[in-house]
Motif scaffolding. Structure first.
Motif, PDB file in Angstrom:
ATOM      1  N   PRO A   1      -3.646   0.554  -4.303  1.00 20.80           N
ATOM      2  CA  PRO A   1      -2.657  -0.524  -4.439  1.00 20.80           C
ATOM      3  C   PRO A   1      -2.699  -1.136  -5.829  1.00 20.80           C
ATOM      4  O   PRO A   1      -3.735  -1.110  -6.493  1.00 20.80           O
ATOM      5  CB  PRO A   1      -3.090  -1.531  -3.361  1.00 20.80           C
ATOM      6  N   TRP A   2      -1.573  -1.671  -6.276  1.00 24.66           N
ATOM      7  CA  TRP A   2      -1.395  -2.355  -7.549  1.00 24.66           C
ATOM      8  C   TRP A   2      -1.336  -1.424  -8.757  1.00 24.66           C
ATOM      9  O   TRP A   2      -0.964  -1.863  -9.838  1.00 24.66           O
ATOM     10  CB  TRP A   2      -2.491  -3.409  -7.794  1.00 24.66           C
ATOM     11  N   LEU A   3      -1.669  -0.150  -8.607  1.00 27.10           N
ATOM     12  CA  LEU A   3      -1.692   0.746  -9.773  1.00 27.10           C
ATOM     13  C   LEU A   3      -0.285   0.949 -10.335  1.00 27.10           C
ATOM     14  O   LEU A   3      -0.066   0.872 -11.542  1.00 27.10           O
ATOM     15  CB  LEU A   3      -2.314   2.093  -9.395  1.00 27.10           C
ATOM     16  N   LYS A   4       0.675   1.195  -9.439  1.00 25.04           N
ATOM     17  CA  LYS A   4       2.043   1.393  -9.915  1.00 25.04           C
ATOM     18  C   LYS A   4       2.637   0.107 -10.482  1.00 25.04           C
ATOM     19  O   LYS A   4       3.440   0.147 -11.417  1.00 25.04           O
ATOM     20  CB  LYS A   4       2.921   1.913  -8.782  1.00 25.04           C
ATOM     21  N   LEU A   5       2.257  -1.035  -9.919  1.00 26.58           N
ATOM     22  CA  LEU A   5       2.752  -2.307 -10.448  1.00 26.58           C
ATOM     23  C   LEU A   5       2.252  -2.529 -11.871  1.00 26.58           C
ATOM     24  O   LEU A   5       3.005  -2.976 -12.742  1.00 26.58           O
ATOM     25  CB  LEU A   5       2.314  -3.460  -9.541  1.00 26.58           C
TER      26      LEU A   5
ATOM     27  N   THR B   1       8.576  -0.763  -6.915  1.00 26.44           N
ATOM     28  CA  THR B   1       8.931  -0.902  -5.496  1.00 26.44           C
ATOM     29  C   THR B   1       8.241   0.117  -4.607  1.00 26.44           C
ATOM     30  O   THR B   1       8.237  -0.040  -3.378  1.00 26.44           O
ATOM     31  CB  THR B   1      10.457  -0.768  -5.304  1.00 26.44           C
ATOM     32  N   THR B   2       7.647   1.161  -5.199  1.00 27.20           N
ATOM     33  CA  THR B   2       6.949   2.169  -4.394  1.00 27.20           C
ATOM     34  C   THR B   2       5.439   2.002  -4.432  1.00 27.20           C
ATOM     35  O   THR B   2       4.716   2.852  -3.911  1.00 27.20           O
ATOM     36  CB  THR B   2       7.307   3.589  -4.880  1.00 27.20           C
ATOM     37  N   ASP B   3       4.958   0.915  -5.037  1.00 31.64           N
ATOM     38  CA  ASP B   3       3.516   0.671  -5.045  1.00 31.64           C
ATOM     39  C   ASP B   3       3.022   0.424  -3.618  1.00 31.64           C
ATOM     40  O   ASP B   3       3.700  -0.215  -2.806  1.00 31.64           O
ATOM     41  CB  ASP B   3       3.195  -0.536  -5.928  1.00 31.64           C
ATOM     42  N   ALA B   4       1.819   0.909  -3.334  1.00 28.79           N
ATOM     43  CA  ALA B   4       1.263   0.800  -1.983  1.00 28.79           C
ATOM     44  C   ALA B   4       1.125  -0.651  -1.526  1.00 28.79           C
ATOM     45  O   ALA B   4       1.200  -0.941  -0.331  1.00 28.79           O
ATOM     46  CB  ALA B   4      -0.095   1.501  -1.930  1.00 28.79           C
ATOM     47  N   ALA B   5       0.941  -1.570  -2.479  1.00 29.98           N
ATOM     48  CA  ALA B   5       0.723  -2.971  -2.119  1.00 29.98           C
ATOM     49  C   ALA B   5       1.999  -3.670  -1.668  1.00 29.98           C
ATOM     50  O   ALA B   5       1.943  -4.651  -0.928  1.00 29.98           O
ATOM     51  CB  ALA B   5       0.115  -3.729  -3.304  1.00 29.98           C
ATOM     52  N   VAL B   6       3.169  -3.184  -2.095  1.00 32.54           N
ATOM     53  CA  VAL B   6       4.424  -3.888  -1.785  1.00 32.54           C
ATOM     54  C   VAL B   6       5.463  -3.014  -1.094  1.00 32.54           C
ATOM     55  O   VAL B   6       6.501  -3.511  -0.688  1.00 32.54           O
ATOM     56  CB  VAL B   6       5.046  -4.471  -3.079  1.00 32.54           C
ATOM     57  N   HIS B   7       5.192  -1.722  -0.973  1.00 31.55           N
ATOM     58  CA  HIS B   7       6.205  -0.803  -0.438  1.00 31.55           C
ATOM     59  C   HIS B   7       6.630  -1.191   0.981  1.00 31.55           C
ATOM     60  O   HIS B   7       7.832  -1.238   1.291  1.00 31.55           O
ATOM     61  CB  HIS B   7       5.669   0.627  -0.454  1.00 31.55           C
ATOM     62  N   ASP B   8       5.661  -1.468   1.855  1.00 29.43           N
ATOM     63  CA  ASP B   8       5.991  -1.833   3.234  1.00 29.43           C
ATOM     64  C   ASP B   8       6.801  -3.126   3.285  1.00 29.43           C
ATOM     65  O   ASP B   8       7.725  -3.264   4.101  1.00 29.43           O
ATOM     66  CB  ASP B   8       4.713  -1.987   4.061  1.00 29.43           C
ATOM     67  N   TRP B   9       6.473  -4.076   2.406  1.00 31.92           N
ATOM     68  CA  TRP B   9       7.206  -5.341   2.362  1.00 31.92           C
ATOM     69  C   TRP B   9       8.650  -5.107   1.958  1.00 31.92           C
ATOM     70  O   TRP B   9       9.567  -5.695   2.530  1.00 31.92           O
ATOM     71  CB  TRP B   9       6.528  -6.304   1.398  1.00 31.92           C
TER      72      TRP B   9
END
Length: 235
Positions: free
Chosen positions: A75-79, A191-199
Protein backbone atom coordinates in the motif's frame (compact mmCIF):
# COMPACT_ATOMS: atom_id res chain seq x y z
CA UNK A 1 10.66 -35.11 -25.21
CA UNK A 2 10.33 -32.30 -22.70
CA UNK A 3 13.14 -29.74 -22.77
CA UNK A 4 14.15 -27.71 -19.67
CA UNK A 5 13.27 -24.57 -21.68
CA UNK A 6 11.05 -25.08 -24.73
CA UNK A 7 11.34 -21.83 -26.71
CA UNK A 8 9.38 -23.31 -29.60
CA UNK A 9 6.27 -24.23 -27.65
CA UNK A 10 2.99 -22.48 -28.48
CA UNK A 11 2.68 -21.22 -24.91
CA UNK A 12 6.13 -19.60 -25.06
CA UNK A 13 5.55 -17.94 -28.43
CA UNK A 14 2.08 -16.69 -27.49
CA UNK A 15 3.36 -15.25 -24.21
CA UNK A 16 6.27 -13.57 -26.05
CA UNK A 17 3.88 -11.97 -28.53
CA UNK A 18 1.76 -10.74 -25.61
CA UNK A 19 4.79 -9.12 -23.95
CA UNK A 20 5.90 -7.45 -27.18
CA UNK A 21 2.36 -6.11 -27.76
CA UNK A 22 2.08 -4.83 -24.20
CA UNK A 23 5.38 -2.99 -24.64
CA UNK A 24 4.21 -1.44 -27.90
CA UNK A 25 1.09 -0.15 -26.15
CA UNK A 26 2.85 0.98 -22.96
CA UNK A 27 6.08 2.47 -24.34
CA UNK A 28 4.41 5.68 -25.46
CA UNK A 29 4.54 7.45 -22.11
CA UNK A 30 8.16 6.39 -21.60
CA UNK A 31 9.10 7.76 -25.01
CA UNK A 32 7.38 11.02 -24.07
CA UNK A 33 9.35 11.52 -20.87
CA UNK A 34 12.65 10.63 -22.59
CA UNK A 35 11.96 13.17 -25.34
CA UNK A 36 10.94 15.84 -22.81
CA UNK A 37 14.01 15.26 -20.65
CA UNK A 38 16.42 15.40 -23.61
CA UNK A 39 14.86 18.22 -25.62
CA UNK A 40 17.22 20.96 -24.39
CA UNK A 41 20.42 19.06 -25.18
CA UNK A 42 22.62 19.39 -28.24
CA UNK A 43 21.83 16.81 -30.99
CA UNK A 44 24.80 14.54 -30.18
CA UNK A 45 23.97 14.69 -26.47
CA UNK A 46 20.32 13.92 -27.21
CA UNK A 47 21.37 10.65 -28.85
CA UNK A 48 23.55 9.76 -25.88
CA UNK A 49 20.81 10.54 -23.36
CA UNK A 50 18.23 8.56 -25.35
CA UNK A 51 20.46 5.48 -25.74
CA UNK A 52 21.76 5.38 -22.17
CA UNK A 53 18.42 6.42 -20.67
CA UNK A 54 16.43 3.86 -22.67
CA UNK A 55 18.89 1.04 -22.04
CA UNK A 56 19.03 1.68 -18.30
CA UNK A 57 15.24 2.03 -18.19
CA UNK A 58 14.78 -1.40 -19.79
CA UNK A 59 17.19 -3.04 -17.33
CA UNK A 60 15.31 -1.35 -14.50
CA UNK A 61 12.01 -2.59 -15.91
CA UNK A 62 13.26 -6.19 -16.11
CA UNK A 63 14.27 -6.06 -12.43
CA UNK A 64 10.97 -4.46 -11.46
CA UNK A 65 8.97 -7.03 -13.41
CA UNK A 66 10.62 -9.88 -11.54
CA UNK A 67 9.27 -8.39 -8.31
CA UNK A 68 6.11 -6.81 -9.77
CA UNK A 69 3.51 -8.79 -7.86
CA UNK A 70 5.19 -8.22 -4.49
CA UNK A 71 5.84 -4.54 -5.18
CA UNK A 72 2.35 -3.65 -6.31
CA UNK A 73 0.76 -5.30 -3.28
CA UNK A 74 2.45 -2.75 -1.01
CA UNK A 75 0.00 0.00 0.00
CA UNK A 76 0.94 3.65 -0.62
CA UNK A 77 3.66 2.76 -3.17
CA UNK A 78 1.63 3.86 -6.18
CA UNK A 79 0.50 7.01 -4.37
CA UNK A 80 4.11 7.97 -3.73
CA UNK A 81 4.93 7.18 -7.34
CA UNK A 82 2.02 9.29 -8.56
CA UNK A 83 3.23 12.26 -6.50
CA UNK A 84 6.74 11.86 -7.92
CA UNK A 85 5.36 11.68 -11.46
CA UNK A 86 3.35 14.87 -10.96
CA UNK A 87 6.50 16.64 -9.79
CA UNK A 88 8.49 15.36 -12.80
CA UNK A 89 5.79 16.49 -15.23
CA UNK A 90 5.69 19.97 -13.70
CA UNK A 91 9.46 20.31 -13.76
CA UNK A 92 9.74 19.17 -17.36
CA UNK A 93 7.08 21.66 -18.48
CA UNK A 94 8.44 24.52 -16.37
CA UNK A 95 12.01 23.95 -17.54
CA UNK A 96 13.32 27.02 -19.34
CA UNK A 97 15.63 26.24 -22.26
CA UNK A 98 17.25 29.67 -22.33
CA UNK A 99 20.30 28.29 -20.51
CA UNK A 100 20.31 24.91 -22.21
CA UNK A 101 23.90 25.22 -23.48
CA UNK A 102 25.45 26.63 -20.30
CA UNK A 103 26.16 23.26 -18.66
CA UNK A 104 26.05 20.96 -21.66
CA UNK A 105 28.44 18.32 -20.27
CA UNK A 106 26.48 17.72 -17.06
CA UNK A 107 23.03 18.15 -18.60
CA UNK A 108 23.28 14.73 -20.26
CA UNK A 109 23.48 13.00 -16.89
CA UNK A 110 20.74 15.19 -15.47
CA UNK A 111 18.53 14.13 -18.39
CA UNK A 112 19.41 10.45 -17.86
CA UNK A 113 18.63 10.78 -14.14
CA UNK A 114 15.25 12.32 -14.96
CA UNK A 115 14.53 9.52 -17.45
CA UNK A 116 15.39 6.84 -14.90
CA UNK A 117 13.28 8.37 -12.11
CA UNK A 118 10.28 8.85 -14.39
CA UNK A 119 10.58 5.38 -15.89
CA UNK A 120 10.86 3.85 -12.43
CA UNK A 121 7.60 5.52 -11.46
CA UNK A 122 5.71 4.75 -14.68
CA UNK A 123 6.98 1.19 -14.89
CA UNK A 124 5.14 0.22 -11.72
CA UNK A 125 1.95 -0.04 -13.77
CA UNK A 126 3.62 -1.32 -16.93
CA UNK A 127 5.46 -4.23 -15.37
CA UNK A 128 2.34 -5.81 -13.89
CA UNK A 129 0.89 -6.18 -17.41
CA UNK A 130 4.13 -7.70 -18.68
CA UNK A 131 4.30 -10.05 -15.70
CA UNK A 132 0.72 -11.15 -16.34
CA UNK A 133 1.58 -11.93 -19.98
CA UNK A 134 4.60 -13.97 -18.90
CA UNK A 135 2.53 -15.92 -16.39
CA UNK A 136 0.61 -17.57 -19.23
CA UNK A 137 3.78 -19.48 -20.14
CA UNK A 138 5.41 -22.38 -18.23
CA UNK A 139 7.16 -21.22 -15.08
CA UNK A 140 10.62 -22.33 -16.22
CA UNK A 141 10.61 -19.94 -19.20
CA UNK A 142 9.14 -16.81 -17.60
CA UNK A 143 12.42 -15.08 -16.78
CA UNK A 144 13.70 -15.74 -20.31
CA UNK A 145 10.45 -14.33 -21.69
CA UNK A 146 10.83 -11.15 -19.66
CA UNK A 147 14.41 -10.57 -20.78
CA UNK A 148 13.64 -11.20 -24.48
CA UNK A 149 10.35 -9.35 -24.55
CA UNK A 150 11.55 -6.29 -22.67
CA UNK A 151 14.83 -6.26 -24.57
CA UNK A 152 12.89 -6.03 -27.83
CA UNK A 153 11.16 -2.91 -26.52
CA UNK A 154 14.44 -0.92 -26.49
CA UNK A 155 14.28 0.03 -30.19
CA UNK A 156 10.59 0.89 -29.79
CA UNK A 157 11.33 3.40 -27.03
CA UNK A 158 14.42 4.82 -28.76
CA UNK A 159 12.58 5.27 -32.07
CA UNK A 160 9.55 6.78 -30.34
CA UNK A 161 11.54 9.30 -28.31
CA UNK A 162 13.70 10.28 -31.32
CA UNK A 163 10.59 10.89 -33.42
CA UNK A 164 9.01 12.95 -30.62
CA UNK A 165 12.12 15.12 -30.33
CA UNK A 166 11.88 16.03 -34.01
CA UNK A 167 8.16 16.76 -33.69
CA UNK A 168 8.75 18.94 -30.60
CA UNK A 169 11.11 21.15 -32.59
CA UNK A 170 8.35 21.82 -35.13
CA UNK A 171 5.36 21.75 -32.80
CA UNK A 172 6.27 23.02 -29.28
CA UNK A 173 2.69 22.36 -28.09
CA UNK A 174 3.61 18.66 -27.97
CA UNK A 175 5.70 19.44 -24.87
CA UNK A 176 2.55 20.57 -23.04
CA UNK A 177 0.66 17.49 -24.25
CA UNK A 178 3.50 15.26 -23.04
CA UNK A 179 3.53 16.84 -19.59
CA UNK A 180 -0.27 16.44 -19.43
CA UNK A 181 0.15 12.76 -20.25
CA UNK A 182 2.46 12.33 -17.26
CA UNK A 183 -0.18 13.94 -15.03
CA UNK A 184 -2.85 11.66 -16.49
CA UNK A 185 -0.72 8.57 -15.81
CA UNK A 186 -0.13 9.81 -12.25
CA UNK A 187 -3.89 10.03 -11.71
CA UNK A 188 -4.39 6.50 -13.02
CA UNK A 189 -1.63 5.22 -10.77
CA UNK A 190 -3.02 6.91 -7.64
CA UNK A 191 -6.53 5.44 -7.96
CA UNK A 192 -5.20 1.88 -8.30
CA UNK A 193 -3.04 1.96 -5.18
CA UNK A 194 -3.83 -0.88 -2.78
CA UNK A 195 -4.50 1.59 0.05
CA UNK A 196 -7.31 3.47 -1.75
CA UNK A 197 -8.49 1.22 -4.59
CA UNK A 198 -11.33 -0.40 -2.61
CA UNK A 199 -12.48 3.03 -1.38
CA UNK A 200 -12.59 4.34 -4.94
CA UNK A 201 -14.53 1.28 -6.06
CA UNK A 202 -17.05 1.72 -3.24
CA UNK A 203 -17.48 5.49 -2.94
CA UNK A 204 -16.01 6.97 -6.11
CA UNK A 205 -16.81 4.31 -8.68
CA UNK A 206 -16.56 5.68 -12.20
CA UNK A 207 -14.56 8.76 -11.17
CA UNK A 208 -11.13 7.26 -11.86
CA UNK A 209 -11.08 8.99 -15.24
CA UNK A 210 -11.88 12.34 -13.61
CA UNK A 211 -8.91 11.92 -11.24
CA UNK A 212 -6.62 11.25 -14.20
CA UNK A 213 -7.88 14.35 -16.04
CA UNK A 214 -7.40 16.39 -12.86
CA UNK A 215 -3.79 15.19 -12.69
CA UNK A 216 -3.20 16.27 -16.29
CA UNK A 217 -4.76 19.71 -15.72
CA UNK A 218 -2.80 20.17 -12.48
CA UNK A 219 0.57 19.44 -14.15
CA UNK A 220 -0.11 21.77 -17.07
CA UNK A 221 -1.46 24.60 -14.89
CA UNK A 222 1.37 24.55 -12.34
CA UNK A 223 4.04 23.91 -14.98
CA UNK A 224 2.94 26.82 -17.16
CA UNK A 225 2.65 29.07 -14.11
CA UNK A 226 6.21 28.29 -13.06
CA UNK A 227 7.43 28.73 -16.64
CA UNK A 228 5.84 32.20 -16.85
CA UNK A 229 7.32 33.19 -13.51
CA UNK A 230 10.72 32.03 -14.70
CA UNK A 231 10.46 34.18 -17.85
CA UNK A 232 9.21 37.26 -15.99
CA UNK A 233 11.69 36.90 -13.13
CA UNK A 234 14.98 38.75 -12.79
CA UNK A 235 17.59 37.98 -15.42
Amino acid sequence: MDLPIDVFSAAFLIALLKIIWVNILLSGDNAVVIALAARNLAPDQQKRAIIFGSGAAIVLRVVLTLFAVQLLQLPWLKLLGAAALLWIGIQLLADNDDDADVKASSSVWVAIRTILIADLVMSLDNVIAVAAAANSAPENVRVLLLVIGLGLSIPLIIFGSTLLLKLMERFPAIITVGAALLGFVAGEMATTDAAVHDWFETHMHGLDYAVSITGAVFVVAIGLLLARRGKSGPA
